[in-house]
Design a protein around this motif. Structure first.
Motif, PDB file in Angstrom:
ATOM      1  N   THR A  97       7.151  -2.042   2.083  1.00 59.50           N
ATOM      2  CA  THR A  97       6.079  -2.173   2.699  1.00 59.50           C
ATOM      3  C   THR A  97       5.862  -2.909   2.513  1.00 59.50           C
ATOM      4  N   CYS A  98       5.861  -3.966   1.944  1.00 61.97           N
ATOM      5  CA  CYS A  98       5.261  -5.510   1.485  1.00 61.97           C
ATOM      6  C   CYS A  98       6.430  -6.515   1.087  1.00 61.97           C
ATOM      7  N   LEU A 238      -2.407  -1.961  -1.647  1.00 64.36           N
ATOM      8  CA  LEU A 238      -1.906  -1.677  -1.157  1.00 64.36           C
ATOM      9  C   LEU A 238      -0.823  -1.740  -2.569  1.00 64.36           C
TER      10      LEU A 238
END
Length: 257
Positions: A97-98, A238
């Motif tokens: 995701t990051c 997150l």
């Protein structure tokens, strides 16, 4: 390498004998199998029974079987195996995701041990490895885990201990560390700015088991060239989500904070 302690080695040899046969043994059988003096065997069996590693077999005088403490140790080992596997899975999802480096770590005394790690694909990224051990007070995962300890347990662990510095930004004063941990407890998120690595910042969230105990922490590590207040806020959310997901997989109900 330190030397092996004979008494401990013999005690472990005895415990391992119970992996064979029907799982029960008498003192004479242990003496014969291990070729140890009878007095030594009786002393070791008595000690192991006193600590609940062995228990007498009902209706079979003089025979022993494994006790509840060995079950507890085995269960804890199984929990950590599950934690490592699930931690690697969730760390991979967070990293995808990051695109930053993600760790899952556990606390051992005043150190953290990384049990899962997924790298960023960026050319500039944090360099580390699963299995690495670092001083807990210098890392976001470590501070998160220290913050989860009861205060009397924290005091016991740091009493009379030197808090080593990994960088000039490392917290080495016990009172300053306690204050930082109080803020972490209130916020539910831990951060670290150049405290373990002069070029890296990290943010971490707690991972809980089915009983609600904090058993690990999940962090996202970012080179300072990609760090900002906005990025910190994004990664804090997150990390919290990833820690929540990992907690759920361990049987926890509810969020991490």
């Amino acid at each position: 390498m330190g030397r092996l302690v004979p008494a401990v080695t013999r005690a472990l040899d005895i415990l391992e004998l119970f992996l064979e046969g029907d799982g029960t043994l008498s003192a004479p059988e242990v003496t014969r199998k291990l070729q140890l003096p009878r007095t030594t065997v009786h002393e070791l069996l008595t000690t192991l029974a006193a600590r609940a590693y062995l228990v007498p077999v009902a209706d079979q005088p003089g025979r022993y079987r494994l006790g509840v403490r060995t079950y507890q140790l085995g269960s804890r080992y199984a929990e950590q195996l599950d934690l490592a596997a699930e931690g690697q899975r969730v760390a991979r999802e967070v990293a995808e995701t990051c695109d930053e480096t993600v760790h899952v770590a556990i606390l051992e005394d005043l150190d953290v041990i990384y049990i899962a790690k997924v790298d960023s694909t960026h050319a500039v990224r944090m360099v580390s490895a699963a299995g690495r051990r670092l001083p807990a007070h210098c890392t976001s995962v470590g501070k998160m885990l220290l913050a989860a300890l009861p205060e009397d347990e924290l005091d016991r662990r740091i009493a009379g201990r030197d808090l080593v510095a990994m960088t000039p930004n490392s917290l080495t004063d016990p009172d300053e560390l306690r204050a930082a941990l109080a803020e972490i407890r209130a916020r539910g998120i831990a951060t670290e700015h150049r405290e373990s690595n002069p070029d890296v910042a990290c943010v971490a969230a707690p991972v809980r088991d089915s009983a609600g105990r904090v058993v690990a922490a999940l962090s996202v590590s970012v080179p300072m060239i990609r760090w900002s207040e906005q990025r910190e806020a994004e990664l804090a959310e997150l990390a919290a989500k990833g820690a929540d997901d990992l907690s759920v997989s361990l049987g926890h109900r509810g969020g991490t904070r």
